[in-house]
Structure formats: structure tokens, C-alpha cells
Motif scaffolding. Structure first.
Motif: not given
Lengths: 260, 70
Positions: A168, A240, A227
């Protein structure tokens, strides 16, 4: 959300075993959550009612109680009722749904415009800035457009620091000012992508050759994760999005630093 | 058992069917369903109130989402 167990902890990233939505940071996402709660109210009523009728039918007409089943083929009244009532329920669902849909298309005057370009497999952000002299100092507006652009790649797992989120985190975050109307223009340089940040309630396809527009108003400072949401190749899961909402002063500072 | 008798069922079954009221069953089902829906709605309103309180406190400066740098 964990507020029933601990003090409130805002979720702007996915949590393990998460059941519900991430916490809303924009009025749009709050509207989406409210619509979901409204629809779920009807869904619960229907579920409980249907389960009740099913179980009671099993209870009353179990084989040992009722070896010879009924052969009812018509029931005009009940057929009318179970057609009209769902239509009425759908009408009650449609009202808040359309209200939210049209509110998303409301025109707002954005303070900044950010162009998001999807690539295989990273995002590029271009921030267009308008520097307006206030009417106090001049009789007419002057504007001086500058732009700054940067790429945003995922931080690989081996380079993560303690506390960072796997798959992420990005090397460069998109910094935006909180409590400011921001216009997002989303496109792609190659294949289809989709720019999605759940906590902001935004998911917009990045289509090559097309500019899609969305607007965002982030109500609290924080870091929001998203994402890519359109299959775009082997690293579709590894591009992401991180949006950091900061105060206006911090944003101006960031822009100045970037432009230097 | 004749065809008509088969359709109507035994005397016991007929008596049992006479006891069961479809309207009552629908009524009970709707009542329980609406009660469960009401529980959900109250949860929704509580959640919305907490969110509004949070943003009111944020606007008033009582709380912040920014961690102070040590």
C-alpha cells in the motif's frame, strides 16, 4: 470500526478481517455509507420475514405432520400483494439513491486541479496551480499557472520500514489540502486502470485517450490508501495510491518545496 | 383414498390447516422483521451521531487528527 471495543480508531486503510466500509473522509463517502445503511434496513426486514415464513412453513407442514401436501396453484390477492409491496420498497430505496447520485454531479468551484495518469505500473500526478491575486489588491484577477509533476511507485516489501503497510505504501504521496475542493482528472497513458481510494469514496476509471473528472472534498487531515481497481497487467496489484490530506499551510509549504 | 380425499387430506390435517392463519404468520414475520430493522436503524443513527460529534469537535479544535511531532 472498533469504536464499540476501544476508543474510536479511524480506518483509512484496509484492516485484517474487516467487515464494513473504511471510515469516510469525504461527504461523498459518508453519503455512500448512509445509502448502504438505508438499503440494509430493508434487506434485514426482507431477510427476517422470508426466513420466518420459510421456517414456519417447515414447522407446520413437515412430512410427519402433513404427509399430503397442498396443491394450491392460484392466489390472486397474495400475488398482487407480493408484487406491489416490493415495488414500494424499491421506490423507498430509489429516493436516497438518486439524491446521492445527483449530488455527486453537483458543480463546485475547485481550488486546485490534479491530473492523475495511470501507467503500467505506477501513477503520475500533475498538480496545476492557480495563483490568484485577491480583489483587494487589484481591480481584476491575475492568474499565473504553474504545474508540478511526479511519479508514485509502490515501495517494495523488502524496502518497507517498521509500521508501513505492505502493498500500500508509495515513494511519493499525493498531497492535497484538507477542507478544499479538489478536481481530479484521471486518465491513462497505456491500458485501463482505475484510481480508487475507498475512504474518499472515489473510484474512477483511467481510460487512455479520455479524461474522466471527479471532485473530492476531504474533511479531515490524514493518510488515505487505495489501489488500482482495473486489471492492467501483471503488476495490477502493485500500483497503490496514497493520498495525504494536510492543512492549507502545510500544503503551500509542500508546493513551495516541490517547485524549488 | 379417493382423489378428492387425497387433495383435502386427512381430518387431522384439515383441522391443523384450519388452525393456521396465513395473515397472522405474515403479521408476526413482518413484526419481527421490522423490529430487527429498527435495531439496525438505531445503530445507523448512533453511528451518524458519533461521526457528527467527531467533526464538530474537530471544527471546534477540541481534537485533531494530526500527530504532534516529538
Amino acid at each position: 470500526m472498533t469504536d464499540f471495543l476501544f476508543s474510536r480508531a479511524w480506518m483509512d486503510a484496509p484492516e485484517a478481517w474487516q467487515l464494513g466500509f473504511q471510515d469516510a473522509a469525504t461527504p461523498m463517502m459518508q453519503g455512500i455509507i448512509d445509502l448502504h445503511q438505508d438499503i440494509f434496513f430493508f434487506a434485514i426486514i426482507i431477510l427476517v420475514f422470508v426466513l420466518w415464513m420459510l421456517l414456519r412453513s417447515l414447522w407446520h407442514f413437515y412430512y410427519s405432520n402433513n404427509p399430503i401436501p397442498e396443491r394450491i396453484v392460484h392466489g390472486t390477492t397474495i400475488e398482487i400483494v407480493w408484487t406491489v409491496v416490493p415495488s414500494i420498497i424499491l421506490m423507498f430505496i430509489a429516493i436516497p439513491s438518486f439524491a446521492l447520485l445527483y449530488s455527486m454531479d453537483e458543480v463546485v468551484d475547485p481550488a486546485i486541479t490534479i491530473k492523475t495518469i495511470g501507467h503500467q505500473w505506477y501513477w503520475t500526478y500533475e498538480v496545476a496551480l492557480w495563483v490568484n491575486f485577491s480583489l483587494y489588491y487589484s481591480d481584476y484577477n491575475q492568474s499565473d499557472e504553474q504545474s508540478l509533476a511526479f511519479d508514485s511507485y509502490m515501495i517494495p516489501e523488502e524496502d518497507l520500514e517498521l509500521g508501513q503497510l505492505r502493498l500500500l505504501e508509495t515513494d511519493n504521496r499525493l498531497i492535497v489540502p484538507a477542507n478544499t475542493h479538489v478536481r481530479m482528472i484521471i486518465t491513462s497513458a497505456d491500458v485501463l486502470h482505475s484510481w480508487a481510494v475507498p475512504a474518499l469514496g472515489i473510484k474512477c476509471d483511467a481510460v487512455p485517450g479520455r479524461l474522466n473528472q471527479s471532485s473530492v472534498f476531504i474533511k479531515r487531515e490524514g493518510v488515505y490508501y487505495g489501489q488500482c481497481s482495473e486489471l492492467c497487467g501483471v503488476n495490477h496489484g502493485f500500483m497503490p495510491i496514497v493520498v495525504e490530506a494536510v492543512s492549507l499551510d502545510d500544503y503551500v509549504q509542500w508546493v513551495s518545496n516541490k517547485l524549488e | 383414498m379417493g382423489a378428492a380425499q387425497k387433495l383435502m387430506g386427512t381430518a387431522a390435517q384439515q383441522a391443523k390447516r384450519a388452525e393456521i392463519s396465513l395473515i397472522k404468520e405474515i403479521g408476526y414475520g413482518l413484526l419481527i422483521g421490522i423490529a430487527c430493522g429498527a435495531v439496525w436503524k438505531v445503530n445507523h443513527w448512533n453511528e451518524r451521531r458519533k461521526v457528527e460529534e467527531f467533526y464538530a469537535n474537530l471544527e471546534a479544535g477540541k481534537i485533531t487528527t494530526v500527530k504532534e511531532e516529538s
